[in-house]
Design a protein around this motif. Sequence first.
Motif, PDB file in Angstrom:
ATOM      1  N   ILE A  29       0.835  -1.210   0.000  1.00 53.70           N
ATOM      2  CA  ILE A  29       0.000   0.000   0.000  1.00 53.70           C
ATOM      3  C   ILE A  29       0.859   1.246   0.000  1.00 53.70           C
ATOM      4  O   ILE A  29       0.568   2.211  -0.706  1.00 53.70           O
ATOM      5  N   GLN A  30       1.937   1.240   0.782  1.00 51.04           N
ATOM      6  CA  GLN A  30       2.832   2.394   0.816  1.00 51.04           C
ATOM      7  C   GLN A  30       3.418   2.653  -0.574  1.00 51.04           C
ATOM      8  O   GLN A  30       3.485   3.803  -1.025  1.00 51.04           O
ATOM      9  N   ASP A  31       3.808   1.612  -1.260  1.00 54.30           N
ATOM     10  CA  ASP A  31       4.375   1.765  -2.603  1.00 54.30           C
ATOM     11  C   ASP A  31       3.338   2.324  -3.577  1.00 54.30           C
ATOM     12  O   ASP A  31       3.635   3.233  -4.353  1.00 54.30           O
ATOM     13  N   VAL A  32       2.119   1.819  -3.517  1.00 51.75           N
ATOM     14  CA  VAL A  32       1.067   2.298  -4.414  1.00 51.75           C
ATOM     15  C   VAL A  32       0.731   3.760  -4.122  1.00 51.75           C
ATOM     16  O   VAL A  32       0.536   4.566  -5.041  1.00 51.75           O
ATOM     17  N   LEU A  33       0.674   4.123  -2.839  1.00 50.12           N
ATOM     18  CA  LEU A  33       0.361   5.500  -2.477  1.00 50.12           C
ATOM     19  C   LEU A  33       1.445   6.467  -2.950  1.00 50.12           C
ATOM     20  O   LEU A  33       1.151   7.572  -3.403  1.00 50.12           O
ATOM     21  N   LYS A  34       2.702   6.045  -2.843  1.00 47.54           N
ATOM     22  CA  LYS A  34       3.801   6.911  -3.300  1.00 47.54           C
ATOM     23  C   LYS A  34       3.780   7.078  -4.817  1.00 47.54           C
ATOM     24  O   LYS A  34       3.935   8.182  -5.325  1.00 47.54           O
ATOM     25  N   VAL A  38      -1.051  10.150  -4.146  1.00 46.07           N
ATOM     26  CA  VAL A  38      -2.307  10.270  -3.421  1.00 46.07           C
ATOM     27  C   VAL A  38      -2.192  11.419  -2.414  1.00 46.07           C
ATOM     28  O   VAL A  38      -1.189  11.538  -1.720  1.00 46.07           O
ATOM     29  N   PRO A  39      -3.211  12.270  -2.328  1.00 47.67           N
ATOM     30  CA  PRO A  39      -3.154  13.375  -1.364  1.00 47.67           C
ATOM     31  C   PRO A  39      -3.150  12.873   0.085  1.00 47.67           C
ATOM     32  O   PRO A  39      -3.522  11.733   0.361  1.00 47.67           O
ATOM     33  N   ARG A  40      -2.747  13.757   1.009  1.00 48.25           N
ATOM     34  CA  ARG A  40      -2.647  13.380   2.416  1.00 48.25           C
ATOM     35  C   ARG A  40      -3.972  12.861   2.976  1.00 48.25           C
ATOM     36  O   ARG A  40      -3.989  11.934   3.775  1.00 48.25           O
ATOM     37  N   PHE A  41      -5.062  13.498   2.595  1.00 48.75           N
ATOM     38  CA  PHE A  41      -6.383  13.101   3.089  1.00 48.75           C
ATOM     39  C   PHE A  41      -6.673  11.641   2.725  1.00 48.75           C
ATOM     40  O   PHE A  41      -7.133  10.858   3.554  1.00 48.75           O
ATOM     41  N   GLY A  42      -6.392  11.273   1.498  1.00 49.97           N
ATOM     42  CA  GLY A  42      -6.615   9.893   1.052  1.00 49.97           C
ATOM     43  C   GLY A  42      -5.678   8.917   1.738  1.00 49.97           C
ATOM     44  O   GLY A  42      -6.088   7.818   2.118  1.00 49.97           O
ATOM     45  N   ARG A  43      -4.414   9.313   1.913  1.00 52.01           N
ATOM     46  CA  ARG A  43      -3.451   8.448   2.602  1.00 52.01           C
ATOM     47  C   ARG A  43      -3.891   8.185   4.029  1.00 52.01           C
ATOM     48  O   ARG A  43      -3.761   7.070   4.528  1.00 52.01           O
ATOM     49  N   PHE A  44      -4.400   9.234   4.691  1.00 45.78           N
ATOM     50  CA  PHE A  44      -4.844   9.084   6.069  1.00 45.78           C
ATOM     51  C   PHE A  44      -5.920   8.004   6.174  1.00 45.78           C
ATOM     52  O   PHE A  44      -5.854   7.137   7.043  1.00 45.78           O
ATOM     53  N   PHE A  45      -6.907   8.049   5.293  1.00 47.13           N
ATOM     54  CA  PHE A  45      -7.988   7.075   5.372  1.00 47.13           C
ATOM     55  C   PHE A  45      -7.540   5.670   4.979  1.00 47.13           C
ATOM     56  O   PHE A  45      -8.020   4.678   5.539  1.00 47.13           O
ATOM     57  N   VAL A  46      -6.611   5.574   4.045  1.00 45.43           N
ATOM     58  CA  VAL A  46      -6.091   4.251   3.685  1.00 45.43           C
ATOM     59  C   VAL A  46      -5.392   3.625   4.886  1.00 45.43           C
ATOM     60  O   VAL A  46      -5.629   2.465   5.237  1.00 45.43           O
ATOM     61  N   TRP A  47      -4.527   4.396   5.554  1.00 45.19           N
ATOM     62  CA  TRP A  47      -3.809   3.863   6.718  1.00 45.19           C
ATOM     63  C   TRP A  47      -4.747   3.624   7.893  1.00 45.19           C
ATOM     64  O   TRP A  47      -4.552   2.688   8.667  1.00 45.19           O
ATOM     65  N   LEU A  48      -5.784   4.454   8.031  1.00 40.31           N
ATOM     66  CA  LEU A  48      -6.759   4.259   9.100  1.00 40.31           C
ATOM     67  C   LEU A  48      -7.485   2.924   8.927  1.00 40.31           C
ATOM     68  O   LEU A  48      -7.630   2.155   9.887  1.00 40.31           O
TER      69      LEU A  48
END
Length: 72
Positions: A29-34, A38-48
């Motif tokens: 997931i970290q690799d795909v997000l980088k 992906v904006p911070r808002f989207g990253r936050f919800f993915v990690w949540l």
Amino acid sequence: MFSDNLEQIESLMTNFAIAILFLLIGLAIQDVLKKGNVPRFGRFFVWLVLFLGMAGFIAKGVIQFVVEANIH
């Protein structure tokens, strides 16, 4: 002795394998997000969501341990 603890060993190895699976999912997931910018808002919800899934798995294990300890 090994046959006496076979169920505990099997349970421990299953939990260990699932923990490794969570780690690999997190790395993917970290690799795909980088790569996807992906904006911070989207990253936050993915990690949540990933954290809540892992927390649910841990809570299930703790609850199962407590219930089994009270039965025996």
